[in-house]
Design a protein around this motif. Structure first.
Motif, PDB file in Angstrom:
ATOM      1  N   GLN A 120       1.579 -15.170  11.070  1.00 49.16           N
ATOM      2  CA  GLN A 120       2.178 -13.966  10.969  1.00 49.16           C
ATOM      3  C   GLN A 120       2.337 -13.244   9.784  1.00 49.16           C
ATOM      4  O   GLN A 120       2.207 -11.990   9.694  1.00 49.16           O
ATOM      5  CB  GLN A 120       3.743 -14.027  11.777  1.00 49.16           C
ATOM      6  N   SER A 123      -0.700 -11.664   8.141  1.00 49.27           N
ATOM      7  CA  SER A 123      -1.238 -10.572   8.976  1.00 49.27           C
ATOM      8  C   SER A 123      -0.142  -9.253   8.918  1.00 49.27           C
ATOM      9  O   SER A 123      -0.489  -8.280   9.648  1.00 49.27           O
ATOM     10  CB  SER A 123      -1.699 -10.782  10.394  1.00 49.27           C
ATOM     11  N   SER A 124       0.837  -9.345   8.279  1.00 49.64           N
ATOM     12  CA  SER A 124       1.723  -8.354   8.090  1.00 49.64           C
ATOM     13  C   SER A 124       1.118  -7.148   7.282  1.00 49.64           C
ATOM     14  O   SER A 124       0.395  -7.328   6.421  1.00 49.64           O
ATOM     15  CB  SER A 124       3.002  -8.800   7.671  1.00 49.64           C
ATOM     16  N   VAL A 125       1.930  -6.058   7.569  1.00 49.46           N
ATOM     17  CA  VAL A 125       1.451  -4.912   6.838  1.00 49.46           C
ATOM     18  C   VAL A 125       1.441  -4.958   5.557  1.00 49.46           C
ATOM     19  O   VAL A 125       0.766  -4.539   4.503  1.00 49.46           O
ATOM     20  CB  VAL A 125       2.180  -3.580   7.056  1.00 49.46           C
ATOM     21  N   TYR A 126       2.514  -5.743   4.854  1.00 47.56           N
ATOM     22  CA  TYR A 126       2.987  -5.679   3.327  1.00 47.56           C
ATOM     23  C   TYR A 126       1.547  -6.660   2.728  1.00 47.56           C
ATOM     24  O   TYR A 126       1.212  -6.402   1.670  1.00 47.56           O
ATOM     25  CB  TYR A 126       4.102  -6.531   3.158  1.00 47.56           C
ATOM     26  N   ARG A 128      -1.193  -6.963   3.886  1.00 46.15           N
ATOM     27  CA  ARG A 128      -2.465  -5.861   3.833  1.00 46.15           C
ATOM     28  C   ARG A 128      -2.483  -5.007   2.710  1.00 46.15           C
ATOM     29  O   ARG A 128      -3.600  -4.740   2.125  1.00 46.15           O
ATOM     30  CB  ARG A 128      -2.738  -5.569   5.341  1.00 46.15           C
ATOM     31  N   GLN A 129      -1.274  -4.565   2.480  1.00 50.30           N
ATOM     32  CA  GLN A 129      -1.185  -3.386   1.506  1.00 50.30           C
ATOM     33  C   GLN A 129      -1.288  -4.164  -0.029  1.00 50.30           C
ATOM     34  O   GLN A 129      -2.070  -3.553  -0.690  1.00 50.30           O
ATOM     35  CB  GLN A 129       0.355  -3.056   1.781  1.00 50.30           C
ATOM     36  N   SER A 132      -5.057  -4.780  -0.560  1.00 49.19           N
ATOM     37  CA  SER A 132      -5.787  -3.455  -0.627  1.00 49.19           C
ATOM     38  C   SER A 132      -5.489  -3.031  -2.161  1.00 49.19           C
ATOM     39  O   SER A 132      -6.460  -2.343  -2.861  1.00 49.19           O
ATOM     40  CB  SER A 132      -5.253  -2.429   0.188  1.00 49.19           C
TER      41      SER A 132
END
Length: 147
Positions: A120, A123-126, A128-129, A132
Motif C-alpha cells: 500500500q 503505491s500511494s499517491v505521495y 508516486r509524486q 515523479s
C-alpha cells in the motif's frame, strides 16, 4: 489486526487465533480480538493465543493467516503456511533473497493457495509524486540516496 477484523465482518471471516513468541503480546492480542467482537455484541469461538506459529498452522479450521513478524521470518513462516494449505497475506518485504522468493512461489503454487503482499505505501499517491519529482529532476539532479 483491527483493520482485518473490520474487513472480516463484511466477508463472514473471523480472527480465531493469534500468535507471538512473546506470550504477553499474544495474550494482549487475544484480549484485543475478544474485546472487538464483544463490543459488537457478536458471538464467536474462543480466541486461542499461540507462541509457536507451527501449532497455529496445524489447525484445520484456519483458512488464512496474516504474517506481520520481523522481516527475516516472513519467508519461513509463509512457506510453512502454504504447505499447511493456508492462504496468506504477508507484509513487505516479501522475502529477503531471490532463493527465498523462489521457494515461496513454489510452495504457493504446489499447495494452490493465494498469497498477497502488502504494498500500500509503495503505491500511494505521495510515493508516486516523489518518484515523479526525482525522475524529472524538479529539485535538481539526484546525487545520492542514503537509507
Amino acid at each position: 489486526m483491527k483493520n482485518a477484523m473490520g474487513a472480516g465482518l463484511k466477508a463472514n471471516a473471523r480472527v480465531v487465533a493469534v500468535c507471538d513468541v512473546d506470550s504477553k503480546r499474544a495474550e494482549h492480542a487475544k484480549a484485543a480480538v475478544e474485546q472487538f467482537y464483544k463490543g459488537r455484541k457478536m458471538t464467536h469461538d474462543a480466541v486461542q493465543a499461540y507462541t509457536d506459529y507451527r501449532e497455529l498452522l496445524e489447525r484445520k479450521d484456519i483458512d488464512a493467516v496474516t504474517i506481520s513478524t520481523p522481516d527475516h521470518w516472513h519467508a519461513l513462516i509463509a512457506i510453512a503456511a502454504a504447505k499447511a494449505g493456508k492462504h496468506i497475506y504477508i507484509q513487505k518485504p516479501f522475502t529477503y533473497t531471490i532463493t527465498e522468493g523462489q521457494q515461496l512461489v513454489e510452495a504457493v503454487r504446489a499447495n494452490k493457495v493465494i498469497l498477497q503482499t502488502g504494498s500500500q505505501q509503495r503505491s500511494s499517491v505521495y510515493f508516486r509524486q516523489v518518484c515523479s519529482i526525482i525522475r524529472n529532476n524538479w529539485m535538481g539532479k539526484l546525487k545520492a540516496i542514503e537509507v
